[in-house]
Scaffold this motif. Sequence first.
Motif, mmCIF file in Angstrom:
data_model
loop_
_atom_site.group_PDB
_atom_site.id
_atom_site.type_symbol
_atom_site.label_atom_id
_atom_site.label_comp_id
_atom_site.label_asym_id
_atom_site.label_seq_id
_atom_site.Cartn_x
_atom_site.Cartn_y
_atom_site.Cartn_z
ATOM 1 N N LYS A 70 -6.675 6.033 -4.966
ATOM 2 C CA LYS A 70 -5.829 5.864 -3.792
ATOM 3 C C LYS A 70 -6.704 5.638 -2.553
ATOM 4 C CE LYS A 70 -1.782 6.718 -5.723
ATOM 5 N NZ LYS A 70 -0.681 5.722 -5.743
ATOM 6 N N ARG A 76 -10.766 -1.792 -0.450
ATOM 7 C CA ARG A 76 -9.701 -2.120 -1.407
ATOM 8 C C ARG A 76 -10.265 -2.383 -2.794
ATOM 9 N NH1 ARG A 76 -7.452 -5.505 3.267
ATOM 10 N NH2 ARG A 76 -5.698 -4.258 4.066
ATOM 11 N N ARG A 118 -11.080 0.925 -4.292
ATOM 12 C CA ARG A 118 -9.824 1.552 -4.727
ATOM 13 C C ARG A 118 -9.335 0.944 -6.039
ATOM 14 N NH1 ARG A 118 -4.987 0.177 -2.181
ATOM 15 N NH2 ARG A 118 -5.752 -1.961 -2.529
ATOM 16 N N ASP A 119 -9.392 -0.371 -6.128
ATOM 17 C CA ASP A 119 -8.936 -1.048 -7.342
ATOM 18 C C ASP A 119 -9.824 -0.731 -8.547
ATOM 19 O OD1 ASP A 119 -6.927 -2.131 -5.812
ATOM 20 O OD2 ASP A 119 -7.871 -4.101 -5.597
ATOM 21 N N ASP A 164 -2.521 3.388 1.152
ATOM 22 C CA ASP A 164 -1.495 3.678 0.144
ATOM 23 C C ASP A 164 -0.727 4.937 0.532
ATOM 24 O OD1 ASP A 164 -2.565 1.595 -1.525
ATOM 25 O OD2 ASP A 164 -4.130 3.000 -2.151
ATOM 26 N N GLU A 165 -1.474 5.931 1.005
ATOM 27 C CA GLU A 165 -0.880 7.204 1.414
ATOM 28 C C GLU A 165 -1.533 7.652 2.722
ATOM 29 O OE1 GLU A 165 -1.562 9.906 -1.798
ATOM 30 O OE2 GLU A 165 -0.129 8.919 -3.141
ATOM 31 N N ASP A 217 3.377 8.756 0.374
ATOM 32 C CA ASP A 217 3.390 7.296 0.409
ATOM 33 C C ASP A 217 3.594 6.810 1.837
ATOM 34 O OD1 ASP A 217 5.005 4.619 0.335
ATOM 35 O OD2 ASP A 217 4.025 4.743 -1.610
ATOM 36 N N THR A 218 2.734 5.898 2.274
ATOM 37 C CA THR A 218 2.772 5.434 3.658
ATOM 38 C C THR A 218 4.149 4.902 4.047
ATOM 39 O OG1 THR A 218 0.418 4.883 3.550
ATOM 40 C CG2 THR A 218 1.680 3.891 5.341
#
Length: 251
Positions: A35, A185, A188-189, A209-210, A223-224
Amino acid sequence: MNCNLKEILSVNNLSVSYSGIKVLENISFSVSKGKLIGIIGPNGAGKSTLIKAILKLVQPSSGTVAFDGEPMENIKKVTSYVKQRVDNDLNFPIQVKDVVMLGLFPKIGLFRYPRKIHRKQVMDALQEVEMAGYAKAQIGELSGGQLQRVFLARVLAQNAQIIFLDEPFAGIDADSEQKIMKILRRLRDDGKTIITVYHDLNNVADYFDEIIILNKEVIAYGDTKKVFTKENIAKAYAGSFIKIFSEGGLP
């Protein structure tokens, strides 16, 4: 450390006091693997202190922190912390490549010389953040955006599983910010967990994401899309957000 478990970080009733004054009070939340998480809140909300307390850089007055069910002391090799630019001594005579090499010392050992494979890892990391051409430059010669990319190269070389960033976008240009976000990103991925102190509310919805909305206590976390609301921001910022979002922007 078993990073296959969904919950990678658990914070329970964490409190921090300075000279008898509570800076953070009963902070509790858990973070899942993979995340990109933002910590937002007004000045003095305790955002940087929260990261430092989690990492035991400041001593909590109460509460517990567990990484994948283990205490911080057991997983230092798979965590990385990039502190605020203003907290770094930019006059210290060290080259860019050596800053990145510091990320490998937990694996190399402080009293062993880096080998060829380690030097390659450093250059690969610098190449990925588009800073290979600055490998022999002194860190004091770099712009804010270049310096942050060097610090991210250190994270890449270390191959940390949990990454803490304290205001990584402060004092950098928009182009550097987008380059850094692209790297975050990708991390994160790849399954890394990234926790970032952030201040620009206008980009929160696009970046994370959050989010943890903080003002000495957790106002909201999740969750955003669900928690980044006018109501929650109003609670944290005591109405000062109205000027920032006078033209809308929050649900």
